[in-house]
Design a protein around this motif. Sequence first.
Motif, short mmCIF file in Angstrom:
data_model
loop_
_atom_site.label_atom_id
_atom_site.label_comp_id
_atom_site.label_asym_id
_atom_site.label_seq_id
_atom_site.Cartn_x
_atom_site.Cartn_y
_atom_site.Cartn_z
N CYS A 119 67.28 62.92 25.12
CA CYS A 119 67.28 63.32 26.49
C CYS A 119 65.81 63.57 27.20
CB CYS A 119 67.95 64.44 26.91
SG CYS A 119 70.01 64.38 26.67
N SER A 123 64.39 61.38 30.08
CA SER A 123 63.96 61.66 31.28
C SER A 123 62.64 61.60 31.59
CB SER A 123 64.35 63.37 31.18
OG SER A 123 65.75 63.37 31.31
N TYR A 182 70.35 53.74 37.43
CA TYR A 182 68.97 54.18 36.93
C TYR A 182 68.15 53.55 37.88
CZ TYR A 182 65.04 54.13 33.57
OH TYR A 182 64.26 55.02 33.08
N GLU A 258 69.71 62.07 37.52
CA GLU A 258 70.45 61.88 36.47
C GLU A 258 71.85 62.21 36.39
OE1 GLU A 258 66.90 61.96 33.21
OE2 GLU A 258 67.86 63.84 33.44
N CYS A 262 74.01 58.29 35.31
CA CYS A 262 72.97 58.29 34.22
C CYS A 262 73.48 58.55 32.94
CB CYS A 262 71.58 58.85 34.37
SG CYS A 262 70.35 58.14 35.60
N GLY A 265 69.38 61.58 29.55
CA GLY A 265 68.28 62.63 30.28
C GLY A 265 68.86 64.15 30.29
N TRP A 268 71.58 64.72 32.93
CA TRP A 268 72.75 64.21 32.30
C TRP A 268 73.40 65.34 31.32
CZ3 TRP A 268 73.46 63.34 27.30
CH2 TRP A 268 74.72 62.71 26.87
#
Length: 317
Positions: A119, A123, A182, A258, A262, A265, A268
């Motif tokens: 993640c 990110s 994205y 996110e 997404c 990340g 997320w």
Amino acid sequence: MIWKHIKKVSCIVSVIGAILIDRLIPNSVEQPQANATYFLYFLYIVGTLFVAVYITALFHEGVSKKLEETSPLIAGGILILNIINIVCSKLALLPVLFFPSLDRVFGVFVNDRVLMLECILSSGRLLVIGFVIGALLGFITGLLLGFNRKIAYWVNPLTKVIGPIPATSWSPLVLSLFSTSYQAAVFMIALSVWFPITVMTSSGIQNIQQSYFEVADTLGAGKLYKVFRVGVPAAMPSIFLGLFYATTGAFITLVTAEMFGCKSGIGWYLNWQKSMMLYANVYAGLILLAVLCNLIIKILFKFKDRILIWQKGVIKW
């Protein structure tokens, strides 16, 4: 002298107190047990590091001054963690579903370390792409607004209308315009970075004393020389301030962006764990986000202190 010594050992004393409380007071039966005493392991690591630093400080003046400066701050942080440990783990005064024990929170960094690393990389890639695009566009727009009155006349109203609107507010429109979530996330991050850098760059240029440009004209400088060798260096303090605002805004936008489709990340991860009611993981994600944001801003200020050495310490972080 005694007070300085107390400040140096304050962190060690705070860690020892936290360890004693964690060992002597049993956890509440209402609080779900973690796989291991991860908070206690954390205290052992911090205590060992500061004991090593304290011993080093006895023989190194620079380390001694740094320890005297930072130890009370770390001790305060350990004290806050100790209070949280007592309230949430030992006494369970708050709902255990929403306020898990520190053992469970710190255990997430061990159990989910691979997923968290993925993640962070995801990110980081998204943040860098959006930040670079927004920073370049903001810098160019700021130069145009600062040096060209005709462009400023037509673009400034647009900047004042679009800029103050939070970048995440554009999400319904952006998700319709871009083919992937994205790309939409990149656009929102770039937009959140573009506005503060544009404003601070143009403001810095407009506040430059006219005598600087008059001297450059006297010496036969061309337009590009005046822009990049006179205007930009003189506006650098404002530009760096814009970068600071842009960094904080980019992190806020990153987390929100996110959450809109997404598949990886930190944002997320936070959204996923919240939907699963795993609040220990949510708090761990927030801690990770705070550490990364603080680290990036600290690096930015270190870079600023090297470039603008005459302004070192004017704005601290």
